[in-house]
Design a protein around this motif. Structure first.
Motif, PDB file in Angstrom:
ATOM      1  N   PHE A 272      -6.905  -1.025   8.955  1.00 20.43           N
ATOM      2  CA  PHE A 272      -7.078  -2.262   8.199  1.00 20.43           C
ATOM      3  C   PHE A 272      -5.770  -3.038   8.125  1.00 20.43           C
ATOM      4  O   PHE A 272      -5.728  -4.254   8.361  1.00 20.43           O
ATOM      5  CB  PHE A 272      -7.579  -1.932   6.794  1.00 20.43           C
ATOM      6  CG  PHE A 272      -7.650  -3.106   5.857  1.00 20.43           C
ATOM      7  CD1 PHE A 272      -8.784  -3.892   5.794  1.00 20.43           C
ATOM      8  CD2 PHE A 272      -6.572  -3.408   5.021  1.00 20.43           C
ATOM      9  CE1 PHE A 272      -8.856  -4.981   4.927  1.00 20.43           C
ATOM     10  CE2 PHE A 272      -6.628  -4.481   4.153  1.00 20.43           C
ATOM     11  CZ  PHE A 272      -7.774  -5.274   4.105  1.00 20.43           C
ATOM     12  N   THR A 273      -4.694  -2.337   7.811  1.00 22.93           N
ATOM     13  CA  THR A 273      -3.377  -2.970   7.677  1.00 22.93           C
ATOM     14  C   THR A 273      -2.939  -3.608   8.985  1.00 22.93           C
ATOM     15  O   THR A 273      -2.462  -4.751   9.017  1.00 22.93           O
ATOM     16  CB  THR A 273      -2.334  -1.921   7.231  1.00 22.93           C
ATOM     17  OG1 THR A 273      -2.739  -1.340   5.995  1.00 22.93           O
ATOM     18  CG2 THR A 273      -0.961  -2.565   7.079  1.00 22.93           C
TER      19      THR A 273
ATOM     20  N   GLY B 259       0.812  -1.211   0.000  1.00 25.48           N
ATOM     21  CA  GLY B 259       0.000   0.000   0.000  1.00 25.48           C
ATOM     22  C   GLY B 259       0.840   1.255   0.000  1.00 25.48           C
ATOM     23  O   GLY B 259       2.073   1.214   0.016  1.00 25.48           O
ATOM     24  N   SER B 260       0.165   2.375   0.032  1.00 20.71           N
ATOM     25  CA  SER B 260       0.806   3.677  -0.092  1.00 20.71           C
ATOM     26  C   SER B 260       1.638   4.035   1.132  1.00 20.71           C
ATOM     27  O   SER B 260       1.371   3.589   2.242  1.00 20.71           O
ATOM     28  CB  SER B 260      -0.255   4.758  -0.306  1.00 20.71           C
ATOM     29  OG  SER B 260      -1.071   4.460  -1.410  1.00 20.71           O
TER      30      SER B 260
ATOM     31  N   PHE C 214      -6.334  -9.157  -3.425  1.00 20.57           N
ATOM     32  CA  PHE C 214      -7.440  -8.623  -2.654  1.00 20.57           C
ATOM     33  C   PHE C 214      -7.220  -7.135  -2.413  1.00 20.57           C
ATOM     34  O   PHE C 214      -6.097  -6.688  -2.165  1.00 20.57           O
ATOM     35  CB  PHE C 214      -7.568  -9.364  -1.325  1.00 20.57           C
ATOM     36  CG  PHE C 214      -7.918 -10.822  -1.482  1.00 20.57           C
ATOM     37  CD1 PHE C 214      -9.236 -11.246  -1.430  1.00 20.57           C
ATOM     38  CD2 PHE C 214      -6.931 -11.772  -1.706  1.00 20.57           C
ATOM     39  CE1 PHE C 214      -9.572 -12.577  -1.600  1.00 20.57           C
ATOM     40  CE2 PHE C 214      -7.241 -13.113  -1.870  1.00 20.57           C
ATOM     41  CZ  PHE C 214      -8.564 -13.517  -1.824  1.00 20.57           C
ATOM     42  N   ILE C 215      -8.313  -6.380  -2.479  1.00 24.53           N
ATOM     43  CA  ILE C 215      -8.239  -4.924  -2.350  1.00 24.53           C
ATOM     44  C   ILE C 215      -9.165  -4.473  -1.227  1.00 24.53           C
ATOM     45  O   ILE C 215     -10.336  -4.892  -1.173  1.00 24.53           O
ATOM     46  CB  ILE C 215      -8.674  -4.210  -3.654  1.00 24.53           C
ATOM     47  CG1 ILE C 215      -8.041  -4.872  -4.888  1.00 24.53           C
ATOM     48  CG2 ILE C 215      -8.370  -2.722  -3.579  1.00 24.53           C
ATOM     49  CD1 ILE C 215      -6.554  -4.729  -4.996  1.00 24.53           C
TER      50      ILE C 215
ATOM     51  N   VAL D   7      -2.610  -8.488  -0.553  1.00 24.23           N
ATOM     52  CA  VAL D   7      -3.699  -7.584  -0.203  1.00 24.23           C
ATOM     53  C   VAL D   7      -3.217  -6.144  -0.334  1.00 24.23           C
ATOM     54  O   VAL D   7      -2.189  -5.772   0.234  1.00 24.23           O
ATOM     55  CB  VAL D   7      -4.192  -7.826   1.242  1.00 24.23           C
ATOM     56  CG1 VAL D   7      -5.378  -6.919   1.557  1.00 24.23           C
ATOM     57  CG2 VAL D   7      -4.558  -9.290   1.448  1.00 24.23           C
ATOM     58  N   VAL D   8      -3.959  -5.338  -1.080  1.00 22.90           N
ATOM     59  CA  VAL D   8      -3.668  -3.915  -1.222  1.00 22.90           C
ATOM     60  C   VAL D   8      -4.510  -3.148  -0.216  1.00 22.90           C
ATOM     61  O   VAL D   8      -5.737  -3.207  -0.251  1.00 22.90           O
ATOM     62  CB  VAL D   8      -3.974  -3.413  -2.646  1.00 22.90           C
ATOM     63  CG1 VAL D   8      -3.816  -1.899  -2.728  1.00 22.90           C
ATOM     64  CG2 VAL D   8      -3.060  -4.085  -3.653  1.00 22.90           C
ATOM     65  N   SER D   9      -3.851  -2.435   0.670  1.00 22.47           N
ATOM     66  CA  SER D   9      -4.566  -1.650   1.674  1.00 22.47           C
ATOM     67  C   SER D   9      -4.992  -0.297   1.124  1.00 22.47           C
ATOM     68  O   SER D   9      -6.107   0.167   1.353  1.00 22.47           O
ATOM     69  CB  SER D   9      -3.685  -1.444   2.908  1.00 22.47           C
ATOM     70  OG  SER D   9      -4.347  -0.637   3.858  1.00 22.47           O
TER      71      SER D   9
END
Length: 423
Positions: free
Chosen positions: A156-157, A145-146, A279-280, A252-254
């Protein structure tokens, strides 16, 4: 690790790494090491020739190298020069080893099987690392993620990484500010394990007190495809994204920007190459990049689901199964109501996911349980796979991917350095 380098690995390090190369002050030192792409071409020449293995090059003269491999004289000179710097390379390897940094190549048994299986020709030729090397072949969940993640994305992360730790999944991240470090710290605090894939500064990172403590505990592994003393370059940061996916069972992309940035590039590259299920995070207020990635084929998942589901593995499998089934229904409708003559073959979409599980023998029933797919549908795909030569039968009920099939031992094996899949 560095004390037991095989002859093949030594040859590869001499040809493809910069270790010890810059320390040579000779005016003759105009030769650069071979890049990953150059090595792929050269290694294919080696295996198709009488030379067969990299280590055999040590015994050949420059003229013989040129003749056997059908190379231009300049390339043969380059090979001979690079192979002759064993002394400087050995000294640098000893320095790295004293810092706790090891080096492996595609020729080593410890090299991650998943890289060769998933990334194929995009697998890095050389890996530098610090920490327990066995973590390279653990079941991992990539969390990306960013750097400037939003507040809910950070929550979430954190919760996802802690769930990974509790359920014995190794977290795979990039070790950068933002999502990467949130995931790394949460998993370690929860007593889990982390593989941090770095794009630069491995030597500096390993010296940090808190990092070294986790490395010594065996809970943190740092790896990089770039020299331990390398500085930050944007192309290196972008290039290491695929290495995170290559070590993951799921990614998984946060949080992601739309159309730009490393997270976006890695995720879209994965969706195109179909390396692993993606997964997003999908809930109110997510960045536009998340929404667009879902529209491109990513599978939505929310924070509440992480809290409500008993098993993270079950959650991801169920979501993946629904995604596959929905795609199948959409493709069926798409084919019926349009003039497209060649609809997408769903087998090519599904098979990479099934094949990843078949790194050891499974029956069809076991596969259905592992991937949460109906037996009738699985039976159809397995028959397709068999007709395409993608599986082998171990006995009357058990099957295994041909990539991992060993005709003599009937058990898993490390893919040979010179096996370059074509599909």
């Amino acid at each position: 690790m560095n004390q037991n380098i095989s002859p093949d690995s030594l040859a590869i390090l001499l040809l493809c790494s910069n270790i010890g190369l810059n320390s040579l002050k000779s005016k003759e030192n105009n030769y650069k090491s071979f890049s990953d792409k150059e090595w792929i071409k050269l290694s294919q020449r080696i295996v198709k020739s009488e030379v067969k293995r990299p280590s055999a090059l040590f015994n050949l003269s420059q003229i013989e190298i040129q003749d056997y491999l059908q190379l231009p004289i300049g390339t043969a000179e380059r090979i001979k020069y690079l192979l002759g710097r064993t002394g400087s390379l050995t000294l640098e390897l000893e320095k790295l080893s004293s810092m706790g940094i090891w080096v492996i190549t595609r020729a080593d048994p410890a090299y991650p099987k998943s890289f060769k299986k998933i990334l194929k020709l995009d697998s890095p030729t050389i890996l530098y690392g610090a920490g327990k090397i066995d973590l390279l072949n653990d079941q991992g969940i990539g969390i990306v993620g960013s750097r400037d993640v939003d507040e809910q994305g950070a929550v979430f992360t954190d919760r996802l990484a802690r769930r990974c730790a509790k359920e014995k999944f190794t977290v795979v991240s990039g070790g950068s500010r933002g999502v990467d470090l949130i995931a790394q710290n949460a998993a370690l605090e929860e007593g889990g394990k982390v593989v941090a894939v770095l794009s630069d500064s491995l030597a500096k990172t390993v010296q940090k007190k808190e990092i070294l403590e986790h490395i010594l505990k065996g809970s943190l592994l740092l790896i990089s495809a770039y020299h331990p003393n390398s500085r930050f370059y944007s192309y290196s940061a972008l290039g290491r994204n695929k290495h995170i996916y290559g070590l993951s069972k799921y990614t998984v992309v946060s949080s992601s920007s739309a159309g730009k940035g490393g997270t976006w590039k890695g995720a879209t590259e994965n969706l195109k190459a179909k390396w692993v299920p993606l997964f997003i995070r999908n809930e109110e207020g997510v960045p536009n990049g998340n929404i667009e990635l879902i529209s491109k084929g990513g599978i939505g998942i929310g924070t509440k689901e992480l809290e409500e589901t008993e098993s993270l593995e079950t959650l991801l499998r169920t979501r993946l199964s629904k995604h596959i089934n929905n795609n199948e229904e959409n493709e069926t409708l798409y084919g019926k109501h349009t003039n497209i003559k060649e609809p997408i073959d769903l087998f090519n979409v599904v098979w990479p996911y099934i094949e990843r599980v078949l790194n050891k023998p499974h029956s069809i029933k076991e596969l259905c349980m592992e991937l949460n797919i109906e037996e009738s549908q699985m039976d159809v795909w397995i028959k397709r796979a068999y007709s395409k030569g993608k599986i082998k039968y171990i006995d009357e009920t058990k099957i295994i991917s041909t990539v991992f099939f060993n005709k003599e031992a009937h058990e898993n094996r490390q893919i040979n350095i010179f096996e370059f899949p074509t599909d």
